[in-house]
Scaffold this active site. Structure first.
Site, PDB file in Angstrom:
ATOM      1  N   HIS A 239       0.858  -1.195   0.000  1.00 15.77           N
ATOM      2  CA  HIS A 239       0.000   0.000   0.000  1.00 15.77           C
ATOM      3  C   HIS A 239       0.894   1.246   0.000  1.00 15.77           C
ATOM      4  O   HIS A 239       1.920   1.266   0.664  1.00 15.77           O
ATOM      5  CB  HIS A 239      -0.870  -0.026   1.270  1.00 15.77           C
ATOM      6  CG  HIS A 239      -1.900   1.055   1.320  1.00 15.77           C
ATOM      7  ND1 HIS A 239      -1.609   2.342   1.689  1.00 15.77           N
ATOM      8  CD2 HIS A 239      -3.226   1.034   1.035  1.00 15.77           C
ATOM      9  CE1 HIS A 239      -2.718   3.068   1.634  1.00 15.77           C
ATOM     10  NE2 HIS A 239      -3.709   2.293   1.232  1.00 15.77           N
ATOM     11  N   CYS A 277      -3.695   2.520  -4.467  1.00 18.73           N
ATOM     12  CA  CYS A 277      -4.705   3.283  -3.730  1.00 18.73           C
ATOM     13  C   CYS A 277      -4.818   4.655  -4.379  1.00 18.73           C
ATOM     14  O   CYS A 277      -3.931   5.494  -4.237  1.00 18.73           O
ATOM     15  CB  CYS A 277      -4.329   3.399  -2.259  1.00 18.73           C
ATOM     16  SG  CYS A 277      -5.473   4.457  -1.342  1.00 18.73           S
ATOM     17  N   HIS A 304      -7.596   0.161  -4.073  1.00 14.15           N
ATOM     18  CA  HIS A 304      -8.438   0.989  -3.212  1.00 14.15           C
ATOM     19  C   HIS A 304      -8.919   2.138  -4.076  1.00 14.15           C
ATOM     20  O   HIS A 304      -8.098   2.924  -4.549  1.00 14.15           O
ATOM     21  CB  HIS A 304      -7.623   1.589  -2.061  1.00 14.15           C
ATOM     22  CG  HIS A 304      -7.235   0.603  -1.010  1.00 14.15           C
ATOM     23  ND1 HIS A 304      -6.475   0.968   0.077  1.00 14.15           N
ATOM     24  CD2 HIS A 304      -7.514  -0.707  -0.870  1.00 14.15           C
ATOM     25  CE1 HIS A 304      -6.302  -0.093   0.848  1.00 14.15           C
ATOM     26  NE2 HIS A 304      -6.911  -1.122   0.293  1.00 14.15           N
ATOM     27  N   ASP A 360     -12.975   2.585  -1.242  1.00 15.48           N
ATOM     28  CA  ASP A 360     -12.197   2.962  -0.067  1.00 15.48           C
ATOM     29  C   ASP A 360     -12.817   4.203   0.552  1.00 15.48           C
ATOM     30  O   ASP A 360     -13.161   5.153  -0.148  1.00 15.48           O
ATOM     31  CB  ASP A 360     -10.755   3.231  -0.491  1.00 15.48           C
ATOM     32  CG  ASP A 360      -9.799   3.236   0.678  1.00 15.48           C
ATOM     33  OD1 ASP A 360     -10.192   2.755   1.757  1.00 15.48           O
ATOM     34  OD2 ASP A 360      -8.665   3.717   0.513  1.00 15.48           O
ATOM     35  N   HIS A 361     -12.931   4.181   1.833  1.00 16.13           N
ATOM     36  CA  HIS A 361     -13.499   5.292   2.605  1.00 16.13           C
ATOM     37  C   HIS A 361     -14.833   5.740   1.995  1.00 16.13           C
ATOM     38  O   HIS A 361     -15.291   5.190   0.992  1.00 16.13           O
ATOM     39  CB  HIS A 361     -12.532   6.489   2.680  1.00 16.13           C
ATOM     40  CG  HIS A 361     -11.209   6.123   3.257  1.00 16.13           C
ATOM     41  ND1 HIS A 361     -10.224   7.029   3.537  1.00 16.13           N
ATOM     42  CD2 HIS A 361     -10.689   4.916   3.615  1.00 16.13           C
ATOM     43  CE1 HIS A 361      -9.169   6.410   4.022  1.00 16.13           C
ATOM     44  NE2 HIS A 361      -9.422   5.125   4.075  1.00 16.13           N
ATOM     45  N   TYR A 377     -14.953   4.936   7.380  1.00 13.20           N
ATOM     46  CA  TYR A 377     -15.565   3.681   6.915  1.00 13.20           C
ATOM     47  C   TYR A 377     -17.060   3.596   7.226  1.00 13.20           C
ATOM     48  O   TYR A 377     -17.533   2.613   7.794  1.00 13.20           O
ATOM     49  CB  TYR A 377     -14.816   2.486   7.513  1.00 13.20           C
ATOM     50  CG  TYR A 377     -13.451   2.304   6.889  1.00 13.20           C
ATOM     51  CD1 TYR A 377     -13.279   1.523   5.756  1.00 13.20           C
ATOM     52  CD2 TYR A 377     -12.327   2.956   7.405  1.00 13.20           C
ATOM     53  CE1 TYR A 377     -12.042   1.368   5.162  1.00 13.20           C
ATOM     54  CE2 TYR A 377     -11.076   2.818   6.815  1.00 13.20           C
ATOM     55  CZ  TYR A 377     -10.946   2.022   5.696  1.00 13.20           C
ATOM     56  OH  TYR A 377      -9.727   1.873   5.104  1.00 13.20           O
TER      57      TYR A 377
END
Ligand code: DNO
Length: 399
Positions: A239, A277, A304, A360-361, A377
């Protein structure tokens, strides 16, 4: 593109049943309670698999654990101090147990001391939603006046120092505590929750450890664990740094295409790959995400997908987490690049032609605003992100 979802385990306020209604196909999780450096036992892995496979009423969910995020790399390994050799043995043993459980994708990161870092967990955007934000001036204020790092003044130019001083003077004690907590105690999924003294202690250990050394330590780590992963059929994927620039004077070595290209080349193996990501990397104006997806394509094992809006121009700057299709990254072009890579893999006959991604998020919207969830999240904000991404995928793959 395999639609996965991060779950923090039985304490997560989002349930397996919620995920099923969101249309999720696979689960991303970790044994967050196992200390970094210790072995993930077969029993603990099996227990988490059982939880994922079961709905709230006890009936089968049909979901399974598809990606480990993260199998954390200890500070000892990053610094090559203390028990680092024992931690490498433990890492390999955990990989054996993960592979035996049928899980093939394992994400990790190599950020020293701090995992992902934000200064605000509920920044209000004009729609009324809230989201996470990194404010460079707030961060400088933390570094200069809360942490009082000796070398901090040299790290910021004079206008930044002055702005940070004014900002800090305008903060009440509650905001100062909140800022410090956001930075040091760790956000969801971070391997460690630290005190201010822990951070100071770790920083001291990085004294004199250059970016070149840290990069070497990353490559040493990979040389030790990639052969095991390859034999087991496990795909490791690193990541990026979040944010993708140095913080607190610490080196960061996974922030750009060049960083990734170097590491992928240093230990060539299908087991040495990338977690792309878009949100982390997208915080830097010189990272072109669709181009990175194309360049690193064959090595990307996990994605992500999220977006950020940059609020300053430099490499080090402020940003907030935007809606998945808004923000500064062209998400449609990014998804098109992923689909092109998947088609290429199918042509090659690669078994891993469907790349797992997670929305993601998410911004906190509607019910998220009154339901306590893990920062970043929320259920509804992520569900909206997944739905939007699914729409892009469906449109781009329509005959
Ligand atoms: C934040 C996450 C990170 C990530 C780790 C991967 O939302 O993307 O915590 O899980 O850095 O090792």
């Amino acid at each position: 593109m395999r639609q996965t979802w991060r779950w923090f385990g039985p304490h997560d306020l989002v349930s397996i049943d919620d995920m099923l209604q969101a249309g999720v196909e696979g689960v991303v999780t970790a044994l967050h309670h196992v200390p970094t450096g210790a072995v993930w036992s077969r029993e603990e892995i099996a227990e988490r698999q059982r939880q994922i496979a079961t709905r709230v009423d006890g009936s089968p969910s049909g979901l399974s654990w598809e990606v480990v995020e993260s199998l954390p790399v200890s500070e000892a390994i990053k610094q090559q101090t203390g028990d680092w050799r024992a931690h490498l043995d433990a890492y390999r043993e955990s990989l054996h147990h993960i592979a035996a459980a049928g899980i093939e994708v394992v994400c990790y990161n190599f950020m020293p001391v701090l995992d992902w870092t934000r200064t605000d967990l509920a920044y209000r955007v004009p729609s009324g939603a809230t989201c996470m934000r990194f404010d460079f001036i707030d961060f400088a204020a933390f570094d200069l006046f809360v942490l009082e790092r000796v070398d901090a003044p040299a790290d910021y130019d004079e206008p930044t120092r002055e702005e940070a001083a004014v900002r800090f003077a305008g903060m009440d004690d509650a905001r100062r505590d909140q800022l410090a907590g956001n930075v040091v105690t760790g956000l969801p999924g971070a391997a460690e929750s630290m005190s201010m003294d822990d951070v100071r202690g770790h920083l001291a250990q990085y004294d004199g450890l250059s970016a070149e050394m840290l990069r070497k330590h990353l490559i040493d780590f990979l040389s030790e664990v990639v052969p095991t992963a390859e034999t087991l059929g496990v795909r490791l994927c690193c990541h990026p740094d979040d944010p993708p620039f140095p913080l607190l004077g610490l080196p960061r070595v996974m922030s750009t295409l060049l960083d990734y290209a170097h590491v992928v080349k240093a230990v060539p193996s299908p087991a040495n790959g990338v977690t792309l990501c878009s949100g982390s990397l997208g915080a830097r104006p010189d990272n072109d995400l669709p181009a990175m997806m194309t360049a690193l394509g064959p090595h990307v094992h996990f994605l992500h997908l999220r977006n950020v809006t940059r609020q300053s121009h430099g490499i080090r700057g402020s940003f907030y987490e935007a809606e998945h299709l808004a923000g500064d990254t062209d998400m449609v072009a990014g998804v098109a690049a992923v689909l092109a890579e998947e088609a290429r893999r199918r042509g090659e006959g690669r078994a891993d032609h469907s790349i797992p991604f997670r929305p993601d998020h998410g911004q906190d919207i509607v019910d998220d605003l009154t339901r306590a969830a893990q920062p970043g999240y929320p259920l509804v904000g992520r569900l909206k992100g997944l739905a939007e991404l699914r729409g892009v995928m469906a449109a781009l793959s329509h005959a």
